[in-house]
Design an enzyme around this catalytic site. Structure first.
Site, PDB file in Angstrom:
ATOM      1  N   GLY A  85       9.206  80.894  62.710  1.00  0.00           N
ATOM      2  CA  GLY A  85       8.766  79.525  62.985  1.00  0.00           C
ATOM      3  C   GLY A  85       8.986  78.632  61.781  1.00  0.00           C
ATOM      4  CG  PHE A  86      10.738  79.660  59.024  1.00  0.00           C
ATOM      5  CD1 PHE A  86      10.269  80.741  58.301  1.00  0.00           C
ATOM      6  CD2 PHE A  86      11.816  79.842  59.858  1.00  0.00           C
ATOM      7  CE1 PHE A  86      10.878  81.991  58.409  1.00  0.00           C
ATOM      8  CE2 PHE A  86      12.429  81.079  59.972  1.00  0.00           C
ATOM      9  CZ  PHE A  86      11.963  82.153  59.243  1.00  0.00           C
TER      10      PHE A  86
ATOM     11  CB  ILE B  99       5.417  83.261  62.878  1.00  0.00           C
ATOM     12  CG1 ILE B  99       4.840  83.096  61.466  1.00  0.00           C
ATOM     13  CG2 ILE B  99       4.683  82.369  63.846  1.00  0.00           C
ATOM     14  CD1 ILE B  99       4.983  81.689  60.900  1.00  0.00           C
TER      15      ILE B  99
ATOM     16  CB  ALA C  96      -4.317  86.413  55.062  1.00  0.00           C
TER      17      ALA C  96
ATOM     18  N   GLY D  93      -3.247  83.855  50.528  1.00  0.00           N
ATOM     19  CA  GLY D  93      -2.062  83.603  51.342  1.00  0.00           C
ATOM     20  C   GLY D  93      -0.818  83.570  50.478  1.00  0.00           C
TER      21      GLY D  93
ATOM     22  N   GLY E 136       2.663  83.207  52.068  1.00  0.00           N
ATOM     23  CA  GLY E 136       3.853  82.792  52.798  1.00  0.00           C
ATOM     24  C   GLY E 136       4.594  81.623  52.177  1.00  0.00           C
ATOM     25  CD  GLU E 137       3.290  77.651  53.661  1.00  0.00           C
ATOM     26  OE1 GLU E 137       3.561  76.972  54.654  1.00  0.00           O
ATOM     27  OE2 GLU E 137       2.444  78.562  53.679  1.00  0.00           O
TER      28      GLU E 137
END
Length: 755
Positions: A256-257, A482, A526, A719, A721-722
């Site tokens: 998705g991003f 995702i 998370a 987190g 992801g970023e």
């Protein structure tokens, strides 16, 4: 006289899963094909819809000749603004949970064309092939108007976003006297940094399969999304449906991003067709149509930095101008990071928007920060050279111990350790400072580095847990996965909390019949859903303990919950771990078929409010540039990340690896090229929108810096992801300068900019 030595109880860590490199529990389903995505559900007697996209950028539909298409055997209907039923009227009904300010786009609502590839019709047929063919011959006539898609031409038309109306975090007020400090400083740098639009391009195209259940308006809506509940509330408001009538399911999402944070137009069209035809319908977008909606916005940034002779920052001035659509004010936090990451008493930050004839941009991995840190970290590298300082030394010299934007201490900050550990792992000490001073034959070698930070957020979320008499635990929440590893880390949290084997735990997600969860984005899943899972499993554990205490001759009678541990399928006393009760025996003895609990977790604002909460990273990059051809190869990357407690080093490392690949892509390849003559992105396919392949990616090392933080949330997670994405593009660009002596300030760094 000797005294016996009291031995403390030994805690068995057999079910200590948090922090262990656990393989994905959903992995087997994905590699065997058992995992079903939105366009893969086998629904009987299915109709297929194909979207017709506008070939013009701005104007008005004057005529639709649908009859020749409707005359084709097997074509069911052609939906357009001419025959769509009356739907919700107010803008608020079309706003989803993450919608910016303005008026959301309403598919098939009116004849006006607002952007190229706007969906203007949906052809529904008995087969996919027929729907696609029929859509290709649908005759539509347009009245074309002059469009404007060039942000460069809008430099004088920037405006400040409406504060409080867009969910936008405005830049803080200026502090000190930035311009005076800049003029007085001996070392100055001013530069403009640019990147064009970039498209998210997940592997799975957007698609929706609506299963018509034939009971009133009841439907199962299988949608590609990052937030099933967000899609549901969007649909219920527009079509006047109940949550029972619009059940949204999204068990697996092929990337998705950020592109799936908002409902995309195919879900609207599929539900519209299903309701009108009272029939199951599938609508899938093509790869070219994936370029018809949100993207990272084209942004122009100007940075003015100044330092004294010691290398201490004296002034930071950062201004950004970003594109948005004519109907919504999409905003990002681009410039605020420049007043946060480094110590400086004189700071001015400005952010403006300009409207162009394109679709509204959307969040794309590390939205705003990816743009802002590219510019900031490149500019800082340039100033470090002017001040005669090593780039790592320069950052450590200007290290911020406090968030000056909000005048708050950090809940935790291990960025200094990221610099040190990353540099040591990379071998930064081997770098010679002069550009073009390192080579292998005709290959110029460059070392570059950069850093970043990202918000450590927690949203309210809920979960449900059910422990059956056979010792199997099922935990559920309406969150999404995702590809980040949500299935796995939630299973780990639940298994450890109740002391059960991983194989005895099933985590269920992606269904609006489950407890409420936020969209999966912002690196908060998370912390948010994980905290809810922990709280809920604790509630089950407390109930099981009470049942255990009712058993005959129970060794746990009178023991508080804090004085027991759940390990290896047992409840044990902390003061004597030989005193145990088997969890399955508890339920069997109680006569209960299952023990259940449902609970929620929310941010502890009283505890968190006094602090600034962020994750941090430092990236080190080696490039080799062919002196004759100008080709750039990123040969080594070390990314040191401090993101609180790491729940699963294996999935966390995977997240950072993917981030680094994307950062290389942003630096060297990605750009959505707009032909302003026709107002359309010209490279709307994977042949010409360049992204890395295996041959482009070499050695990547991930360093997970240990960090404890009991402020951010009960689990101490931030987190990941970023944060792993930030700084990569800047580090690559800085390494290219070190190798070649050429500064490139507009991404991507292509061959023509180096020769």
């Amino acid at each position: 006289m000797s005294h016996p030595i009291s031995n403390p109880p030994v805690i068995d860590l057999g079910t200590d899963y948090i922090g262990k490199p656990t393989s994905r529990v959903d992995g087997p389903a994905k590699v065997t094909g058992a995992a079903k995505y939105a366009a893969e559900f086998n629904v009987p007697d299915l109709y297929y819809g194909h979207v017709v996209s506008s070939p013009v950028t701005k104007g008005k539909i004057t005529k639709i000749n649908a009859q020749p298409v409707l005359d084709l055997p097997g074509v069911i209907q052609v939906f357009s603004h001419e025959n769509v039923p009356s739907l919700a009227w107010f803008d608020r009904n079309y706003k989803d949970d993450v919608a910016p300010g303005g008026s959301p786009f309403r598919p098939l609502h009116e004849p006006n064309i607002l952007f190229s590839q706007q969906p203007v019709a949906l052809v529904v047929a008995e087969t996919f092939e027929l729907a696609r063919y029929a859509a290709s011959i649908l005759e539509i006539e347009y009245e074309v108007e002059e469009h404007s898609t060039n942000l460069e031409a809008k430099r004088d038309e920037g405006y400040e976003p409406g504060k409080g109306k867009t969910g936008f975090v405005p830049p803080p007020k200026p502090r000190g006297n930035p311009e005076e400090a800049y003029q007085k400083a001996p070392h100055q740098h001013e530069g403009e940094y640019i990147h064009l639009a970039q498209h998210n391009n997940p592997m799975e195209n957007f698609a929706t399969t609506v299963e018509w259940l034939g009971d009133g308006k009841k439907m199962k809506i299988f949608d590609k999304t990052q937030g099933a509940m967000n899609v549901q509330q969007y649909l219920t408001k527009i079509f006047g449906l109940s949550t029972d009538e619009a059940r949204v399911i999204s068990k697996y999402t092929g990337g998705g991003f950020g592109s799936g944070l908002r409902p995309q137009y195919q879900v609207f069209m599929a539900v519209l067709a299903a309701l009108e035809l009272k029939h199951s319908v599938r609508v899938s977008l093509t790869r070219q149509q994936m370029f018809s909606f949100g993207h990272r916005p084209h942004t122009l940034q100007t940075l003015k930095l100044a330092a004294d002779d010691k290398g201490t920052l004296q002034s930071i001035q950062h201004k950004a101008l970003a594109e948005t659509s004519h109907f919504e004010d999409f905003t990002e936090v681009v410039v605020n990071w420049s007043g946060l990451l480094y110590q400086c008493e004189n700071v001015k930050l400005d952010y403006e928007l300009a409207k162009i004839d394109a679709y509204t941009p959307i969040d794309m991995r590390a939205p705003g920060a990816a743009t802002g840190f590219f510019a900031l970290e490149c500019a800082l590298d340039e100033l470090a050279y002017k001040a005669g300082r090593d780039p790592v030394e320069f950052r450590l010299l200007n290290y911020a111990e406090r968030d000056q934007n909000e005048d708050k201490p950090f809940s935790s900050k291990k960025l200094r350790e990221c610099y040190h550990q990353g540099a040591a792992k990379f071998g930064w000490e081997k770098r010679t400072p002069e550009p073009r001073s390192m080579r292998e034959g005709n290959l110029l070698i460059g070392y570059g580095m950069a850093g970043g930070c990202w918000d450590a957020s927690q949203q309210k979320a809920a979960a449900k847990a059910s422990l059956t008499a056979d010792g199997h635990l099922t935990v559920s929440s309406a969150s999404n996965d995702i590809g980040t590893g949500t299935y796995t880390i939630m299973t780990q949290i639940a298994a450890q909390t109740l002391g059960l084997p991983l194989e005895a735990v099933t985590f269920v997600l992606g269904d609006t019949t489950l407890p409420v969860a936020p969209v999966q984005g912002g690196s908060w899943t998370a912390a948010s859903v994980g905290s809810a899972v922990k709280v809920t499993c604790d509630e089950v554990a407390k109930k099981v303990l009470k049942l255990a205490q009712k058993m005959d001759n129970s060794p746990l009678k009178g023991v508080d919950f804090e004085d027991v541990q759940f390990v290896d399928g047992q409840i044990r006393r902390n003061d004597d771990i030989t005193q145990t009760v088997d969890i399955r025996e508890v339920l069997q003895a109680s006569g209960e078929s299952k023990v259940e609990a449902e609970s929620s977790a929310a941010p502890n604002k009283v505890k968190q409010m006094p602090y600034s909460m962020h994750s941090h990273n430092a990236v080190f990059v080696e490039v080799k540039v062919d002196e004759d051809l100008g080709t750039v190869h990123v040969t080594r990357v070390v990314n040191a990340v401090a993101a609180g407690r790491i729940l699963n080093p294996k999935t966390a490392r995977s997240q950072v690896l993917g981030s680094v690949v994307w950062g290389i892509s942003m630096a060297l390849m990605e750009e959505s090229v707009m032909d302003h003559n026709i107002g359309r992105y010209m490279n709307h396919n994977f042949a010409e929108y360049h992204i890395p392949v295996m041959a482009d990616i070499h050695d990547i090392d991930v360093v997970l810096v240990e960090e404890h933080d009991d402020i951010v949330n009960p689990l101490g997670v931030k987190g990941i992801g970023e944060i792993g994405f930030l700084g990569v593009a800047a580090a690559v660009t800085n390494a290219v300068y070190h190798a070649t002596g050429k500064r490139v300030r507009d991404l991507p760094v292509s061959i023509d900019k180096l020769l």
